[in-house]
Scaffold this motif. Structure first.
Motif, PDB file in Angstrom:
ATOM      1  N   SER A 172       0.574  -0.716  -0.026  1.00 48.54           N
ATOM      2  CA  SER A 172      -0.446   0.055  -0.117  1.00 48.54           C
ATOM      3  C   SER A 172       0.634   1.694   0.190  1.00 48.54           C
ATOM      4  CB  SER A 172      -0.346   0.562   1.174  1.00 48.54           C
ATOM      5  OG  SER A 172      -1.728  -1.076   0.734  1.00 48.54           O
ATOM      6  N   ALA A 173       2.041   1.006   0.641  1.00 48.41           N
ATOM      7  CA  ALA A 173       3.220   2.434   0.810  1.00 48.41           C
ATOM      8  C   ALA A 173       3.749   2.914  -1.002  1.00 48.41           C
ATOM      9  CB  ALA A 173       3.710   2.036   1.738  1.00 48.41           C
ATOM     10  N   GLY A 174       3.989   1.438  -1.439  1.00 50.76           N
ATOM     11  CA  GLY A 174       3.635   1.364  -2.801  1.00 50.76           C
ATOM     12  C   GLY A 174       3.349   2.384  -3.622  1.00 50.76           C
ATOM     13  N   MET A 175       2.001   2.855  -3.526  1.00 47.33           N
ATOM     14  CA  MET A 175       0.722   3.310  -4.513  1.00 47.33           C
ATOM     15  C   MET A 175       1.482   4.787  -4.127  1.00 47.33           C
ATOM     16  SD  MET A 175      -2.678   1.703  -3.866  1.00 47.33           S
ATOM     17  CE  MET A 175      -2.629   1.966  -1.796  1.00 47.33           C
ATOM     18  N   MET A 176       1.932   5.219  -3.006  1.00 47.69           N
ATOM     19  CA  MET A 176       2.058   6.731  -2.888  1.00 47.69           C
ATOM     20  C   MET A 176       3.375   7.004  -3.453  1.00 47.69           C
ATOM     21  SD  MET A 176       0.931   6.348   0.941  1.00 47.69           S
ATOM     22  CE  MET A 176      -0.556   6.171   0.847  1.00 47.69           C
ATOM     23  N   ARG A 177       4.421   6.141  -4.085  1.00 51.20           N
ATOM     24  CA  ARG A 177       5.340   6.366  -4.321  1.00 51.20           C
ATOM     25  C   ARG A 177       5.599   6.815  -5.628  1.00 51.20           C
ATOM     26  NH1 ARG A 177       9.556   4.774  -0.808  1.00 51.20           N
ATOM     27  NH2 ARG A 177      11.527   4.234  -2.558  1.00 51.20           N
ATOM     28  N   SER A 178       7.146   7.757  -5.956  1.00 51.82           N
ATOM     29  CA  SER A 178       6.990   8.723  -6.954  1.00 51.82           C
ATOM     30  C   SER A 178       7.879   7.180  -8.388  1.00 51.82           C
ATOM     31  CB  SER A 178       7.652   9.888  -7.316  1.00 51.82           C
ATOM     32  OG  SER A 178       8.890   9.815  -6.441  1.00 51.82           O
ATOM     33  N   ARG A 179       8.796   6.806  -7.350  1.00 46.02           N
ATOM     34  CA  ARG A 179       9.274   5.761  -8.046  1.00 46.02           C
ATOM     35  C   ARG A 179       8.904   4.570  -8.153  1.00 46.02           C
ATOM     36  NH1 ARG A 179      15.685   6.948  -6.971  1.00 46.02           N
ATOM     37  NH2 ARG A 179      15.620   5.102  -8.254  1.00 46.02           N
ATOM     38  N   THR A 180       9.048   3.534  -8.967  1.00 51.70           N
ATOM     39  CA  THR A 180       8.862   2.300  -9.308  1.00 51.70           C
ATOM     40  C   THR A 180       9.247   1.083  -8.748  1.00 51.70           C
ATOM     41  OG1 THR A 180       9.454   2.003 -11.381  1.00 51.70           O
ATOM     42  CG2 THR A 180       6.825   3.351 -11.001  1.00 51.70           C
ATOM     43  N   ASP A 181      10.555   2.034  -8.905  1.00 50.26           N
ATOM     44  CA  ASP A 181      12.015   1.075  -8.076  1.00 50.26           C
ATOM     45  C   ASP A 181      12.497   0.644  -6.462  1.00 50.26           C
ATOM     46  OD1 ASP A 181      12.878   2.917  -8.073  1.00 50.26           O
ATOM     47  OD2 ASP A 181      14.277   3.075  -9.423  1.00 50.26           O
ATOM     48  N   ALA A 306      -5.657   3.592  15.628  1.00 50.50           N
ATOM     49  CA  ALA A 306      -5.065   4.156  14.306  1.00 50.50           C
ATOM     50  C   ALA A 306      -4.458   3.851  13.080  1.00 50.50           C
ATOM     51  CB  ALA A 306      -4.316   5.550  15.058  1.00 50.50           C
ATOM     52  N   ALA A 307      -4.871   4.527  11.764  1.00 52.18           N
ATOM     53  CA  ALA A 307      -4.127   3.736  10.210  1.00 52.18           C
ATOM     54  C   ALA A 307      -3.890   5.198  10.240  1.00 52.18           C
ATOM     55  CB  ALA A 307      -5.361   3.398  10.141  1.00 52.18           C
ATOM     56  N   GLY A 308      -2.444   4.272   9.554  1.00 54.71           N
ATOM     57  CA  GLY A 308      -2.218   5.880   8.632  1.00 54.71           C
ATOM     58  C   GLY A 308      -2.565   4.714   7.203  1.00 54.71           C
ATOM     59  N   ASN A 309      -3.265   5.539   6.716  1.00 54.56           N
ATOM     60  CA  ASN A 309      -3.419   5.512   5.329  1.00 54.56           C
ATOM     61  C   ASN A 309      -4.178   4.023   5.376  1.00 54.56           C
ATOM     62  OD1 ASN A 309      -4.426   7.372   3.090  1.00 54.56           O
ATOM     63  ND2 ASN A 309      -2.704   6.657   2.015  1.00 54.56           N
ATOM     64  N   PHE A 310      -4.228   3.408   5.564  1.00 50.28           N
ATOM     65  CA  PHE A 310      -4.169   1.744   6.493  1.00 50.28           C
ATOM     66  C   PHE A 310      -2.982   1.330   5.767  1.00 50.28           C
ATOM     67  CE2 PHE A 310      -8.844   2.441   7.560  1.00 50.28           C
ATOM     68  CZ  PHE A 310      -8.784   1.679   7.784  1.00 50.28           C
ATOM     69  N   VAL A 311      -1.497   1.955   5.806  1.00 49.84           N
ATOM     70  CA  VAL A 311      -0.409   1.478   4.976  1.00 49.84           C
ATOM     71  C   VAL A 311       0.044   1.002   6.961  1.00 49.84           C
ATOM     72  CG1 VAL A 311       1.962   1.554   4.617  1.00 49.84           C
ATOM     73  CG2 VAL A 311      -0.127   2.899   3.277  1.00 49.84           C
ATOM     74  N   ASN A 312       0.182   2.052   7.601  1.00 49.46           N
ATOM     75  CA  ASN A 312      -0.137   1.692   8.493  1.00 49.46           C
ATOM     76  C   ASN A 312      -0.877   1.242  10.425  1.00 49.46           C
ATOM     77  OD1 ASN A 312       3.444   1.344   8.348  1.00 49.46           O
ATOM     78  ND2 ASN A 312       2.833   3.455   7.872  1.00 49.46           N
ATOM     79  N   SER A 313      -1.289   0.458  10.992  1.00 51.21           N
ATOM     80  CA  SER A 313      -1.870  -0.054  10.986  1.00 51.21           C
ATOM     81  C   SER A 313      -0.930  -0.283  13.252  1.00 51.21           C
ATOM     82  CB  SER A 313      -3.693  -0.744  11.455  1.00 51.21           C
ATOM     83  OG  SER A 313      -3.973  -0.183  10.590  1.00 51.21           O
TER      84      SER A 313
END
Length: 332
Positions: A172-181, A306-313
């Motif tokens: 889920s965190a990968g969806m927010m990144r500007s880079r794909t690698d 608490a959830a951080g964008n549901f990346v972290n719970s």
């Protein structure tokens, strides 16, 4: 524990900063300082004399500080040039509970010092909060500005931490990144359109992955809550109150409560909705509402989430040890 939101409300009781121009917003450091000033000076003095560590958490941008913000906050709140270890946490909106978990763990582990301090806050001046909340791409909460200051003691307090649990869903965190690698992101702070472009680009590269990640991260949140109360040897019917963050859309947390078989107190969400989603400070607003309105009684079990964008719970179970009125600059 003290919570602060910027002064001033409109006719509906909503903070004026939700509609104010960004140049009028207070910095995170200012907000935390105001939260700390609401605590008993005697308590702050005792903490300063025997501080094991302090933690600061925010969601994204922390205003006027580059590094290290927590050393400056520690000195300002406690009035001392030197204290325990100062650490900053970046976990999005779950960071407040992460900080309390870490503070409790180090006190239990016997670090030198009888006190630990956790601060956090945010000042959302980097993009339009209303545009974010209404965007179909984000389904976001209306972000509000706030700060909190928690001082924990090794031996006593109004509540005791019984168990905690935390999990992360890395895809889920990968969806927010500007880079794909998975390399270092562009250091330029993203605009709202940048965020949306990242999510849409992720979906374009991996059709259906956004929905899959959403389901997987939500299930991870369910598992985190269940693990928290089972770690304490309890069943859901033994938990008196479930207090999740004010995540939008509201059906998300309502579904979470049903999945974990816990009850959310009546009136908690309408109260929190007055301020918008206060990110790392939501758990403080929840506890203040429950304590100051005497909804909880001594011996009650409260499970915070608490959830951080549901990346972290993050989930934490506390037992109320004594009645207390918690400092909050907004009338209940």
């Amino acid at each position: 524990m003290s919570t602060y939101v910027p002064d001033g409300t409109d006719g509906d009781g909503r903070p004026r900063h939700l509609c104010g121009p960004s140049e009028e917003m207070a910095s995170v450091h200012d907000l935390v300082e105001r939260a700390g000033a609401q605590l008993d000076p005697g308590l702050l003095g005792a903490a300063a004399e025997s501080l094991a560590a302090s933690f600061h958490c925010g969601t994204l941008y922390q205003g006027e500080h580059f590094w290290p913000i927590q050393n400056s906050i520690q000195q300002t709140v406690l009035g001392r040039a030197s204290g325990g270890a100062a650490t900053e946490i970046r976990q999005f909106c779950s960071g407040g509970l992460y900080g309390v978990m870490l503070a409790d763990a180090l006190l239990e582990a016997g670090w030198a010092g009888d006190y630990a301090m956790v601060t956090g806050g945010d000042s959302f001046f980097y993009f339009d909060r209303h545009e974010y909340a209404t965007s179909p791409a984000t389904e976001g909460s209306l972000m509000g500005d706030s700060a909190f200051c928690v001082v924990m003691n090794r031996h006593r307090g109004f509540a005791r931490v019984l168990s905690s649990a935390a999990r992360s869903h890395n895809p889920s965190a990968g969806m927010m990144r500007s880079r794909t690698d998975h390399g270092q992101d562009d250091p330029v702070f993203p605009t709202l359109s940048d965020w949306i472009a990242r999510w849409e680009g992720y979906e374009h590269r991996r059709p259906g992955a956004v929905a899959d990640n959403a389901m997987a991260s939500f299930q991870l949140a369910v598992e985190t809550v269940v693990e928290c109360y089972r770690r304490a040897g309890l069943e859901p019917e033994e938990i008196d109150h479930f207090a999740p963050s004010f995540i939008e859309p509201s059906y998300v947390t309502e579904t979470l409560a049903k999945q974990v078989a816990l009850r959310t107190p009546a009136g908690l969400r309408p109260f929190g909705a007055r301020f918008g989603h206060l990110t790392v400070s939501d758990f403080c607003v929840n506890l203040s509402y429950l304590m100051n309105n005497r909804i909880v009684k001594v011996g009650d079990l409260v499970l915070l989430f608490a959830a951080g964008n549901f990346v972290n719970s993050a989930a934490m179970l506390v037992r109320i040890e004594e009645e207390a009125t918690l400092p909050f600059n907004v009338a209940m």
